[in-house]
Write an enzyme that holds these catalytic residues in place. Structure first.
Site, PDB file in Angstrom:
ATOM      1  N   ASP A   9       0.840  -1.234   0.255  1.00 39.01           N
ATOM      2  CA  ASP A   9      -0.045  -0.063   0.185  1.00 39.01           C
ATOM      3  C   ASP A   9       0.892   1.178   0.101  1.00 39.01           C
ATOM      4  OD1 ASP A   9      -2.173   1.772   0.654  1.00 39.01           O
ATOM      5  OD2 ASP A   9      -1.549   1.694   2.630  1.00 39.01           O
ATOM      6  N   ASP A  11      -0.285   5.043   0.786  1.00 38.97           N
ATOM      7  CA  ASP A  11      -0.612   5.962   1.884  1.00 38.97           C
ATOM      8  C   ASP A  11      -0.556   5.411   3.224  1.00 38.97           C
ATOM      9  OD1 ASP A  11      -0.931   8.280   0.021  1.00 38.97           O
ATOM     10  OD2 ASP A  11      -2.653   7.152  -0.731  1.00 38.97           O
TER      11      ASP A  11
HETATM   12  C1  XBP Z   1      -5.402   6.092   0.809  1.00 40.43           C
HETATM   13  C2  XBP Z   1      -6.717   6.837   0.500  1.00 40.43           C
HETATM   14  C3  XBP Z   1      -6.384   8.042  -0.481  1.00 40.43           C
HETATM   15  C4  XBP Z   1      -5.419   9.095   0.151  1.00 40.43           C
HETATM   16  C5  XBP Z   1      -5.671  10.272  -0.801  1.00 40.43           C
HETATM   17  O1  XBP Z   1      -5.933   4.920   1.075  1.00 40.43           O
HETATM   18  O2  XBP Z   1      -7.648   6.613   0.870  1.00 40.43           O
HETATM   19  O3  XBP Z   1      -7.630   8.399  -0.767  1.00 40.43           O
HETATM   20  O4  XBP Z   1      -5.969   9.638   1.479  1.00 40.43           O
HETATM   21  O5  XBP Z   1      -5.451   9.905  -2.090  1.00 40.43           O
HETATM   22  P1  XBP Z   1      -5.023   3.440   1.047  1.00 40.43           P
HETATM   23  P2  XBP Z   1      -6.113  10.501  -3.301  1.00 40.43           P
HETATM   24  O6  XBP Z   1      -3.965   3.753   1.604  1.00 40.43           O
HETATM   25  O7  XBP Z   1      -5.932   2.729   1.852  1.00 40.43           O
HETATM   26  O8  XBP Z   1      -4.937   3.174  -0.375  1.00 40.43           O
HETATM   27  O9  XBP Z   1      -6.986  11.748  -2.934  1.00 40.43           O
HETATM   28  O10 XBP Z   1      -5.528  10.421  -4.514  1.00 40.43           O
HETATM   29  O11 XBP Z   1      -7.606   9.322  -3.437  1.00 40.43           O
HETATM   30 MG    MG Z   2      -2.983   2.988   3.646  1.00 41.35          MG
END
Ligand code: XBP
Ligand code: MG
Length: 251
Positions: A9, A11
């Protein structure tokens, strides 16, 4: 089963992108559009339960700004906000404001040396992933990954498993040959829903979530100079490829 691939993953797992990255960029774009919306750290923690930036904005409008009337069709408006938000986010990456989490650079480099396939399974956009990988690993960084599965490439975002199924297919691997790395309950559900053994590295937004079903829960992956606590491992204080091989077969 032999370990053949690692799927990360982005973020919260590769880097702490949320609080000082995406959140700041969302607020910058709200200001630019003349909206008096402010996502402080605490509110953002609540909104993070909604995967995906566009989906998060829509949820916020529906639940926190019920009287807001969008100047154009709401979907288009949200898309415009989101696109500019990601420009601001990429700027923060270029300015070096978003460091990798402990152990990530080392483990990725060890995985490459061990000829493991590397994949990304994320809710954010491909551009954001490429920006992060280039900022930390240089122009060639994105090429180290055999698959970058991102954002709207699939219909349903995490906790749905679509993005993991898509990534496994692109890597040409079975779930039983891979280990996934996640930081959140939504992410972990997506990975284990695809039958992939999952290591969760929590952060302060996710530490109180329910991680039952995870193979291992850690504070972070650790480095020789920055140890982590691995349950039932007295002589090991950072995650290595050998440890992952053992984990896949034994747990
Ligand atoms: C990450 C997210 C993303 C980020 C922002 O979730 O939910 O929405 O917060 O990115 P994960 P975008 O780590 O579970 O994949 O604004 O580009 O969506
Ligand atoms: Mg995440």
């Amino acid at each position: 089963m032999k370990l053949r691939g690692l799927i990360f993953d982005v973020d919260g797992t590769l880097a702490e992108t949320e609080r000082e990255g995406h959140r700041i960029a969302f607020n910058q774009v709200f200001k630019k559009f003349g909206l008096n919306w402010d996502w402080d750290s605490r509110l953002y923690g609540t909104l993070l339960k909604i995967s995906g930036g566009k989906e998060r904005i829509l949820y916020y409008i529906n639940h926190y700004q019920p009287n807001f009337i969008s100047p154009i069709a709401t979907d288009n408006f949200i898309t415009q906000l989101h696109q500019l938000k990601n420009q601001y986010y990429l700027q923060l990456l270029e300015e070096g404001k978003i460091p990798l989490r402990p152990g990530i650079a080392r483990l990725i480099s060890e995985a490459k040396k061990s000829n493991l396939k590397l994949g990304i399974a994320t809710t954010t956009t491909e551009e954001n992933v490429i920006g992060l990988l280039q900022a930390h690993f240089g122009a060639e960084g994105p090429k180290w990954f055999d698959c970058i599965a991102a954002g709207d490439m699939v219909r349903n975002k995490k906790p749905a498993s679509d993005i993991y199924y898509y990534c496994l297919q692109k890597l040409d691997l079975n779930a039983s040959q891979c280990i996934a790395f996640e930081d959140s309950e939504n992410g972990m559900r997506a990975a284990i829903g695809a039958q992939i053994k999952t290591i969760v590295t929590v952060n302060d937004y996710t530490e109180n979530e329910n991680f039952s079903g995870a193979t291992l829960i850690l504070e972070h992956l650790g480095d020789p100079q920055f140890p982590t606590k691995i349950p039932n491992e007295k002589n090991l204080n950072y995650v290595t490829i050998d440890f992952l091989i053992q984990l896949l077969t034994e747990r």
